[in-house]
Motif scaffolding. Sequence first.
Motif, PDB file in Angstrom:
ATOM      1  N   ILE A  33     -47.452 -57.063  -8.113  1.00  0.00           N
ATOM      2  CA  ILE A  33     -46.048 -56.640  -8.133  1.00  0.00           C
ATOM      3  C   ILE A  33     -45.757 -55.722  -6.951  1.00  0.00           C
ATOM      4  N   SER A  34     -46.654 -54.802  -6.682  1.00  0.00           N
ATOM      5  CA  SER A  34     -46.474 -53.866  -5.569  1.00  0.00           C
ATOM      6  C   SER A  34     -46.385 -54.606  -4.228  1.00  0.00           C
ATOM      7  N   VAL A  35     -47.279 -55.569  -4.035  1.00  0.00           N
ATOM      8  CA  VAL A  35     -47.266 -56.329  -2.780  1.00  0.00           C
ATOM      9  C   VAL A  35     -45.971 -57.132  -2.658  1.00  0.00           C
ATOM     10  N   ILE A  36     -45.531 -57.747  -3.737  1.00  0.00           N
ATOM     11  CA  ILE A  36     -44.281 -58.514  -3.717  1.00  0.00           C
ATOM     12  C   ILE A  36     -43.103 -57.611  -3.378  1.00  0.00           C
ATOM     13  N   GLU A  37     -43.046 -56.432  -3.991  1.00  0.00           N
ATOM     14  CA  GLU A  37     -41.947 -55.499  -3.708  1.00  0.00           C
ATOM     15  C   GLU A  37     -41.953 -55.063  -2.246  1.00  0.00           C
ATOM     16  N   GLU A  38     -43.129 -54.784  -1.705  1.00  0.00           N
ATOM     17  CA  GLU A  38     -43.232 -54.383  -0.296  1.00  0.00           C
ATOM     18  C   GLU A  38     -42.776 -55.508   0.634  1.00  0.00           C
ATOM     19  N   GLU A  39     -43.195 -56.723   0.340  1.00  0.00           N
ATOM     20  CA  GLU A  39     -42.806 -57.868   1.169  1.00  0.00           C
ATOM     21  C   GLU A  39     -41.303 -58.108   1.095  1.00  0.00           C
ATOM     22  N   ASN A  40     -40.720 -57.982  -0.096  1.00  0.00           N
ATOM     23  CA  ASN A  40     -39.275 -58.141  -0.230  1.00  0.00           C
ATOM     24  C   ASN A  40     -38.530 -57.057   0.542  1.00  0.00           C
ATOM     25  N   LYS A  41     -39.056 -55.846   0.525  1.00  0.00           N
ATOM     26  CA  LYS A  41     -38.443 -54.744   1.278  1.00  0.00           C
ATOM     27  C   LYS A  41     -38.476 -55.052   2.782  1.00  0.00           C
TER      28      LYS A  41
END
Length: 88
Positions: A33-41
Amino acid sequence: MPVITVRIDDELKEKMDQLSYINWSEVIRRSIISVIEEENKKRKENFKKKDNDRIKRASVKAEEFYAYLGGEKSEEKIREWRDKNWQL
């Protein structure tokens, strides 16, 4: 719920086993989830940057157009272009 498989080496597995009270599935889930949020940012920042670049280019083109008009009304210039069969 879908299941994924992650391969790890024996040494890492032994270390995880020593900390068996930790819910490793939850740790991995949070990490994903953290990696997905960072990539979306990052994507959003890139889109904003691209939008800003487009706005700057459009602004330059608009300034060039106004300079080209040289004080003439835009309607007159457009009519002139149309009469010459130019396309905007």
